[in-house]
Design a protein around this motif. Structure first.
Motif, short mmCIF file in Angstrom:
data_model
loop_
_atom_site.label_atom_id
_atom_site.label_comp_id
_atom_site.label_asym_id
_atom_site.label_seq_id
_atom_site.Cartn_x
_atom_site.Cartn_y
_atom_site.Cartn_z
N THR A 244 0.86 -1.32 -0.03
CA THR A 244 -0.08 0.03 0.02
C THR A 244 0.87 1.33 -0.06
O THR A 244 0.70 2.27 -0.68
N LYS A 247 2.70 1.89 -3.60
CA LYS A 247 1.91 2.56 -4.56
C LYS A 247 2.24 4.06 -4.74
O LYS A 247 2.13 4.60 -5.92
N ALA A 269 -2.50 -10.65 -4.17
CA ALA A 269 -3.61 -9.81 -4.89
C ALA A 269 -2.96 -8.30 -4.35
O ALA A 269 -3.20 -7.17 -5.22
N GLN A 270 -2.06 -8.15 -3.25
CA GLN A 270 -1.64 -6.90 -2.94
C GLN A 270 -0.40 -6.73 -3.85
O GLN A 270 -0.28 -5.61 -4.35
N ASN A 273 -2.18 -5.37 -7.12
CA ASN A 273 -2.41 -4.02 -7.04
C ASN A 273 -1.42 -2.89 -7.01
O ASN A 273 -1.34 -1.84 -7.55
N LYS A 276 -0.37 -2.42 -10.57
CA LYS A 276 -1.46 -1.56 -11.27
C LYS A 276 -1.17 0.06 -10.81
O LYS A 276 -1.34 0.70 -11.93
N TYR A 298 -3.55 -12.64 -10.45
CA TYR A 298 -3.34 -11.33 -9.67
C TYR A 298 -2.39 -10.52 -10.20
O TYR A 298 -2.46 -9.43 -10.77
N GLU A 301 -2.72 -9.34 -13.73
CA GLU A 301 -3.65 -8.32 -13.69
C GLU A 301 -2.92 -7.05 -13.65
O GLU A 301 -3.06 -6.17 -14.52
N GLY A 302 -2.13 -7.04 -12.81
CA GLY A 302 -1.14 -5.82 -12.77
C GLY A 302 0.00 -5.67 -13.72
O GLY A 302 0.25 -4.64 -14.28
#
Length: 579
Positions: A244, A247, A269-270, A273, A276, A298, A301-302
């Motif tokens: 987090t 980012k 998943a982290q 993200n 991303k 996951y 996707e990023g």
């Protein structure tokens, strides 16, 4: 009726007035407002307030201490003497390794290479005594690996390194007891220092109660560019806090998260993200985790969002199978920055390579591909050979520790006859067992052919590089000559100006032609020749797409390194190379 209470508690405002009045009565310097009594009969208020003048408010000022007041015109003998005195005062023994390194210092006016404390047992007193050195000398590297630091010692050292800007590279790996206060001091150091670029904290646990401090430091884009957190117990809340925070980080370029037991659900998943939102991280090393196919979904996707950003992705040994290769094949055509992809020690299999092949062919950036120990046979090698034949830019491919026999080697050899970019193809040196004995000799011959094909490509790439270099130099010389001629023209009389100008224009026309020829050649050869700058690429994420060819060709000249050196630097991260 009840009678009123005898003692009434004053209100907060009354108490505040009372305290102010008392402060005024005992304030000789006049730093508080003065309350003067008035005539109660004439004025309803009865009081007025006056403030002291400006010169009475500020009584003095103190300049901040200069951290380098001890480092001016210092000598090695003075440093040694101060360090020994500090050890004597703190009742601890001077470290012989430190004394020897200080004696060998040559230039004290700039950063010295390294202060090596690896393996020394540093208690709090030993750490405190080191301040006499750190306040006088700066280093590029301070190595504190496996020094048995506790919370007190770690806090003291990190505060010193922050205050004196002592290091650009700091190694605190294998220190399992620095605790919460140690990490808090480390986070403060990361946030405040302007010099720290590299932090190695391998095998130093970063647990739930310590992670918030480090996350807060990483949220601010400081000077830190490389962060090693291998085997730091990050799975769960620590990774969530770090991802987090990152980012918003603009400066971190390399993130190493191997051996953290990262799972295929929340942890992955982290990471997805993070990819991303962060386009500045260039190397993400996830080896030896438990990402699984579900986690790879996951991550991919990023990865699709990484138009300009991630350069190296290491997924070595993450229990991936052919099912996960579908996600990767869908993401590869989207990413435009990924140059190194390592899938070694996963059960990719022939089916997985078939799925991956189309994504790799559609991709326009991958230069190095690691498929060591991925359970490939001849069928898988044929699919890889199809990709080699189609690729105009692949530089290195690792196929070691697979069951590739005569049929697969034949396909790879044929692919290399049409490929002009592949410079290194790693295969097992010894031939695989065959039912027909003569095939073993055939394997040896095919292995030799493959290596000869790579050598041929290397020679061609080097020749193209030298040719382009010469043409650029000749073009730049012509430009200089034209500029000099133009300067001389302006000094000549007006009667001669027109004739000379025509001659100079002719030369300028030739120069323009040469420049056009150079740029067209570099443009056409940029795909087939080796894009050297990408072997150890910094990949500025802000570059425009149309500037890529120009950047490639210019980087070749400015690099000044031999192609072979670049290739060695660009070697894939494999199990043998892994720390």
């Amino acid at each position: 009726l009840k009678s009123p209470p005898q003692h009434i508690k004053p209100s907060p405002s009354d108490a505040r007035k009372t305290s102010i009045t008392e402060a005024i009565a005992t304030d000789p310097a006049g730093l508080y407002p003065t309350v003067e009594e008035g005539d109660d009969k004439q004025k309803p208020g009865g009081k007025r307030v006056t403030f002291p003048s400006d010169k009475d408010i500020v009584s003095g000022a103190v300049e901040p201490k200069d951290p380098w007041r001890h480092a001016q015109n210092v000598t090695v003998d003075e440093i040694l003497s101060s360090y020994k005195q500090a050890c004597q005062k703190l009742n601890c023994k001077p470290i012989p390794k430190v004394l020897k390194q200080i004696q060998e210092l040559k230039d004290l006016t700039q950063r010295n290479e390294c202060l090596d404390l690896k393996g020394e047992k540093l208690d709090y007193k030993s750490c405190e005594s080191l301040e006499e050195i750190l306040k006088r000398v700066q280093f590029k590297v301070i190595d504190l690996e496996q020094t048995n630091l506790d919370e007190d010692g770690a806090s003291a050292l990190f505060d010193m390194i922050e205050y004196y800007e002592s290091a650009t590279h700091l190694n605190i790996s294998f220190n399992k007891h620095i605790g919460t206060r140690g990490w808090q001091a480390a986070a403060h150091m990361m946030r405040k220092t302007n010099s720290l670029q590299y932090l190695d904290a391998r095998n130093t646990p970063l647990l739930d109660h310590s992670a918030p401090f480090v996350a807060r430091a990483l949220r601010i884009s400081g000077s830190l560019a490389v962060l090693h957190l291998e085997n730091a117990g990050l799975s769960g809340r620590p990774l969530m806090l770090l991802a987090t925070a990152l980012k918003m980080n603009m400066n971190l370029r390399e993130l190493y998260l191997a051996d953290n037991k990262l799972n295929g659900l929340q942890d992955s998943a982290q990471l997805g993200n993070l990819l991303k939102f962060n386009y500045n991280i260039q190397i993400l090393d996830l080896r030896n985790n438990h990402i699984l196919d579900s986690g790879l979904a996951y991550v991919c996707e990023g990865l699709k969002e990484q138009r300009k950003g991630l350069v190296t992705l290491v997924l070595w040994n993450n229990q991936l199978t052919h099912n996960g290769m579908g996600y990767l094949a869908a993401a590869l055509p989207c990413t435009q920055s990924l140059e190194t992809l390592n899938l070694g020690h996963n059960s990719v299999g022939n089916e997985g390579v078939h799925k991956l092949k189309d994504g790799l062919i559609a991709n326009r950036s991958v230069l190095r591909l690691g498929l060591a120990s991925t359970k490939l046979s001849c069928e898988g090698a044929v699919a890889v050979a199809e990709f080699i034949a189609e690729s105009p830019r692949l530089l290195r491919l690792d196929l070691r520790e697979n069951e590739i026999k005569t049929g697969g080697l034949m396909a790879l050899s044929l692919a290399l006859k049409v490929n002009t970019s592949l410079l290194r193809l790693d295969l097992d040196r010894e031939p695989k067992k065959e039912t027909v004995k003569s095939f073993i000799e055939t394997q040896r011959a095919l292995l030799a052919e493959i290596q000869n094909g790579c050598k041929r490509n290397f020679i061609l790439a080097k020749e193209k590089e030298e040719t382009e270099q010469k043409m650029r130099q000749s073009a730049s010389m012509a430009e200089i000559a034209t500029e000099d001629g133009t300067t001389e023209e302006e000094e000549q009389p007006a009667s001669e100006e027109s004739g000379d100008t025509q001659g100079k224009e002719g030369e300028g026309g030739e120069t323009t032609g040469n420049e056009g020829q150079t740029s067209s050649q570099s443009g056409t050869s940029s795909e087939k020749s080796v894009p050297q700058m990408t072997l150890e690429s910094d990949s500025d994420t802000e570059d425009e797409e149309e500037e890529e060819v120009v950047t490639n060709s210019s980087s070749t000249v400015s690099c000044g390194q031999d192609l072979e050196e670049l290739l060695l630097e660009a070697s894939l991260e494999t199990g043998r190379d892994a720390p």
